[in-house]
Scaffold this motif. Structure first.
Motif, short mmCIF file in Angstrom:
data_model
loop_
_atom_site.label_atom_id
_atom_site.label_comp_id
_atom_site.label_asym_id
_atom_site.label_seq_id
_atom_site.Cartn_x
_atom_site.Cartn_y
_atom_site.Cartn_z
N SER A 176 -3.39 19.65 -10.23
CA SER A 176 -2.87 18.30 -10.04
C SER A 176 -2.12 18.19 -8.72
O SER A 176 -2.18 17.15 -8.05
CB SER A 176 -1.96 17.91 -11.21
N LYS A 219 2.28 1.66 -3.53
CA LYS A 219 1.23 2.10 -4.45
C LYS A 219 0.92 3.58 -4.27
O LYS A 219 0.79 4.32 -5.25
CB LYS A 219 -0.04 1.26 -4.22
N GLU A 220 0.84 4.04 -3.03
CA GLU A 220 0.55 5.45 -2.78
C GLU A 220 1.73 6.33 -3.20
O GLU A 220 1.53 7.45 -3.69
CB GLU A 220 0.23 5.67 -1.31
N GLU A 239 0.83 -1.20 0.00
CA GLU A 239 0.00 0.00 0.00
C GLU A 239 0.87 1.26 0.00
O GLU A 239 0.54 2.25 -0.65
CB GLU A 239 -0.92 0.00 1.22
N GLU A 263 2.06 0.10 -10.67
CA GLU A 263 0.94 0.67 -9.91
C GLU A 263 -0.38 0.03 -10.32
O GLU A 263 -1.23 -0.28 -9.48
CB GLU A 263 0.87 2.18 -10.12
N ARG A 264 -0.55 -0.18 -11.62
CA ARG A 264 -1.79 -0.80 -12.10
C ARG A 264 -1.97 -2.20 -11.53
O ARG A 264 -3.07 -2.56 -11.08
CB ARG A 264 -1.76 -0.86 -13.64
N ALA A 285 -3.09 15.82 -5.38
CA ALA A 285 -2.12 14.83 -4.92
C ALA A 285 -1.91 14.88 -3.41
O ALA A 285 -1.35 13.93 -2.84
CB ALA A 285 -0.78 15.05 -5.62
N LYS A 306 1.44 6.56 -6.98
CA LYS A 306 0.28 7.38 -7.34
C LYS A 306 0.57 8.86 -7.12
O LYS A 306 0.14 9.72 -7.90
CB LYS A 306 -0.93 6.95 -6.50
N GLY A 307 1.32 9.16 -6.07
CA GLY A 307 1.59 10.56 -5.74
C GLY A 307 2.77 11.16 -6.45
O GLY A 307 3.06 12.35 -6.25
N SER A 338 -2.71 -2.12 -7.78
CA SER A 338 -4.07 -1.65 -7.51
C SER A 338 -5.11 -2.74 -7.70
O SER A 338 -6.21 -2.66 -7.16
CB SER A 338 -4.41 -0.46 -8.40
N PHE A 378 2.49 11.30 -11.81
CA PHE A 378 1.86 12.33 -12.62
C PHE A 378 2.80 13.51 -12.89
O PHE A 378 2.57 14.29 -13.82
CB PHE A 378 0.59 12.85 -11.93
N ALA A 398 4.19 2.73 -13.96
CA ALA A 398 2.75 2.83 -14.18
C ALA A 398 2.14 1.43 -14.26
O ALA A 398 1.04 1.19 -13.76
CB ALA A 398 2.47 3.61 -15.46
#
Length: 481
Positions: free
Chosen positions: A433, A229-230, A226, A305-306, A437, A233-234, A309, A237, A302
């Motif tokens: 964005s 993943k976070e 987790e 992360e996919r 975030a 995600k953060g 998730s 982008f 990416a």
């Protein structure tokens, strides 16, 4: 670049741990692909097709024919997991295929994809009656299996592609067979048999599939899934998409004894996330006394992360890095992702975060985001500058955007800690964005002056209090004389 030829034959091949290990055939022309490692011949001398998910399993010699039974749900889900990593235009046909390896001893099926820069592997349980391996176009196979109704699927490999309504014996006697080139006629055919019918897909010999390298290193850490993943995600982008600034197209990982830092920038904004981690072996701490830095391509992350998730397991993710080959591996459960790191030094970003921020503004995040989204309808590629005015006396923040055809103004209450007022402008897309975030109910803006950077940090209640992550989002202003 060409892959090395196989030196072992089926008779003298030794039993190996887990799924079969092999080297790719020399006939695959892969000169146009970017190798996962630069010194590929040296790597492939010892490279494995894959390591087993269960140590100590030694499958019997794999014959050419495969027969297995698995559930539609298992096969469809794992094909979906690996299929996204296939490039739209593979430089060689086999790189658009999935390598399927059926192991009778472990009663598992392994799926692998590899585009010479990114490799993803996964495995699942099945009833393997006859072991073997082959490669099949992953997109077509995934589409077919995804359309099947739930239930069992029988997969067998055959040497011929049957015509409609014919079985293999009828096809041989019909005389209607099309004469195919030898390379095509000798390629394997995957036959899928389900309750609704039968489908066949022509594949490519597994001999053509390039070997996926193993990351052999003593530097391995365990990261809660987790948290990883976070962190992705953060930060993802904020990476650059311009290949001309190659090093910025990845996320920089800085690994210390007890912390992991993610950093990403495209030259206009910067994200830095820092979190505590556990998992260093005591005997290996001396080897990583200095912080370890590696920059991993955003494309590979990416995909990671996919996949993370979509999983429900709570097992941590093992990160292994080889300084010699510049390879990084993420392994969790039955999944494995291997990619090469980007070359070059990542920009020194810590100095930007160590400035004298004279103004501090605390805002409710949700209303702030809604206000930006409303006023953003006036912005386009030509004009995307959002002006912010901070009023310390009124304890208020104003957002405004002016165009020839109209303008917008938003005002909201804020907690302003400043000796005076300040006006500053930002790219509205980058500000929005960054605000999204921030994983908390409130956010703080730390500012220096109208032509200096601003930093957004979390405040108030954390969105995920179980993940202790220090986040900083730095944004450069648009300054006009």
């Amino acid at each position: 670049m060409q892959t090395k030829s196989r030196t072992a034959t089926a008779k003298n091949r030794k039993k190996e741990s887990g799924f079969s290990k092999r080297k790719p055939k020399a006939s695959v022309p892969l000169e146009q692909t970017e190798p996962l490692v630069e010194d590929e011949p040296k790597l492939e001398e010892k490279s494995d097709r894959n390591s087993s998910n269960s140590a100590g399993d030694s499958p019997d010699l794999l014959p050419a024919e495969i027969k297995l039974v698995c559930t539609q749900d298992n096969l469809a889900n794992h094909l979906e997991l690996v299929s996204k990593a296939i490039p739209a235009k593979p430089t060689h046909p086999v790189l658009g295929n999935v390598l399927l390896v059926a192991c009778k001893k472990t009663q598992r099926v392994q799926l692998s994809v590899f585009d010479m820069s990114l490799a993803i592997q996964t495995s699942f349980e099945a009833h393997v009656q006859s072991p073997g391996e082959m490669t099949v176009p992953v997109g077509l196979l995934s589409d077919i299996v995804g359309k099947f109704s739930p239930g069992d699927i029988t997969l067998v490999s055959r040497e011929t592609l049957n015509r409609e309504g014919e079985d293999s014996e009828d096809n041989e006697d019909s005389g209607n067979n099309t004469i195919l080139p030898e390379a095509v006629s000798n390629s394997p055919v995957a036959t899928l048999i389900a309750a609704c019918g039968r489908y066949q897909v022509r594949g490519i010999s597994s001999e053509e599939f390039p070997a996926i390298p193993e990351v052999k290193t003593a530097q391995t850490i365990c990261i809660p899934a987790e948290t990883l993943k976070e962190g992705l995600k953060g930060s993802l982008f904020a990476t650059a998409t311009d290949e001309g600034r190659h090093i910025l197209t990845g996320v920089c990982f800085k690994i210390c004894q007890d912390s992991l830092e993610f950093a990403a920038t495209d030259g206009h904004r910067l994200v830095v996330l820092n979190t505590s981690i556990q998992g260093f072996s005591k005997k290996k701490q001396a080897e990583i006394a200095q912080p370890l830095e590696l920059t991993v391509p955003a494309k590979s992350l990416a995909e990671l992360e996919r996949i993370l998730s979509s999983r429900t397991s709570t097992d941590p993710v093992e990160l292994s890095y080889s300084t010699e080959s510049a390879l990084v591996e993420f392994r969790w459960g039955a999944q494995r992702l291997v990619t090469r790191c980007l070359e070059g030094a990542y920009p020194a970003y810590q100095e930007l975060l160590q400035q004298d921020f004279q103004h501090q503004v605390t805002l409710e995040k949700a209303p702030f985001i809604k206000a930006i989204e409303r006023i953003a309808v006036l912005a386009d590629q030509k004009e995307k500058t959002l002006s912010i005015r901070i009023n310390s006396e009124a304890q208020q923040v104003s957002l405004s955007l002016f165009r020839e055809f109209g303008n917008g103004l938003e005002q909201m209450a804020a907690q302003v800690n400043s000796d005076g007022n300040l006006s500053i402008s930002f790219n509205i897309k980058y500000l929005l964005s960054g605000a999204k975030a921030i994983a908390s109910s409130q956010l703080q803006m730390h500012l220096t002056q109208r032509d200096g950077p601003a930093i957004l940090v979390p405040a108030g209640n954390r969105s995920k209090p179980n993940i202790l992550m220090d986040a900083k989002y730095l944004l450069m202003p648009i300054f006009k004389e």
